[in-house]
Design a protein around this motif. Sequence first.
Motif, PDB file in Angstrom:
ATOM      1  N   ARG A 175       0.814  -1.217   0.000  1.00 56.22           N
ATOM      2  CA  ARG A 175       0.000   0.000   0.000  1.00 56.22           C
ATOM      3  C   ARG A 175       0.848   1.267   0.000  1.00 56.22           C
ATOM      4  N   LEU A 176       1.913   1.296   0.814  1.00 50.96           N
ATOM      5  CA  LEU A 176       2.682   2.522   0.960  1.00 50.96           C
ATOM      6  C   LEU A 176       3.786   2.689  -0.078  1.00 50.96           C
ATOM      7  N   LEU A 183      -3.174   5.743   4.494  1.00 51.98           N
ATOM      8  CA  LEU A 183      -3.733   4.748   5.402  1.00 51.98           C
ATOM      9  C   LEU A 183      -5.031   5.288   6.002  1.00 51.98           C
ATOM     10  N   PRO A 184      -6.168   4.679   5.666  1.00 57.32           N
ATOM     11  CA  PRO A 184      -7.429   5.138   6.256  1.00 57.32           C
ATOM     12  C   PRO A 184      -7.437   4.924   7.767  1.00 57.32           C
ATOM     13  N   GLU A 190      -7.127  -3.068  11.573  1.00 64.58           N
ATOM     14  CA  GLU A 190      -7.715  -4.121  10.743  1.00 64.58           C
ATOM     15  C   GLU A 190      -6.634  -5.047  10.189  1.00 64.58           C
ATOM     16  N   LEU A 191      -5.523  -4.451   9.765  1.00 65.76           N
ATOM     17  CA  LEU A 191      -4.429  -5.244   9.211  1.00 65.76           C
ATOM     18  C   LEU A 191      -3.846  -6.170  10.277  1.00 65.76           C
TER      19      LEU A 191
END
Length: 201
Positions: A175-176, A183-184, A190-191
């Motif tokens: 993602r990053l 990052l929401p 959650e991760l």
Amino acid sequence: MTTDPGTPRRAPAGAAVLREDVTDAIRAAVFEELAAVGFARMSIEGIARRAGVGKTAVYRRWKSKLSLVLDLVSAFAAEGLPAPATGSLYGDVRALLEVASHALRHPVASQVIPDLLVEAARHPEISDAIKTALLDPQQGVAALVVRDAVARGELPEPTDPDRALDLIVGPLYWRLVVVRAGLPKGYLDELARGAVAALRA
């Protein structure tokens, strides 16, 4: 003629004394230059100009821009990652994600790491240095997290630390570093829950 033992010795003529403040300025300039133009366009001239020194000062310390970058990347290995010890698997995974996300979102790192990953495909030396600096320390931390979780009975004995690292940090890197998305709110929670569930499955 005898030498007075109380007289301090002078450095041999021609012995270069490398000033630490100059070395630090050059290292800082390398990160800024990498972030600004990338490895391929980075030059010793640009680094020297940004550091406010002559090219000779750079070459006195490193023979090329590749050796300079390899030295800086390898220096990360010495710092290492703090091993979380929260007392629970979820807490350790969440703490590891917090540290990793903070590092990957650093404005310089977010520019430098993707560029170095591209260059690693062309330069085996960079690939090896990145493995030493980024992967090996994280594998060590993952092994400790798994070991503690097994000892507490939270994970089965044969849990593979490498697989654990893939499940914990892999999505964050994607993602990053690859997608380069933000990052929401609640994403790391959650991760962490998803990684723990996958490890226990």
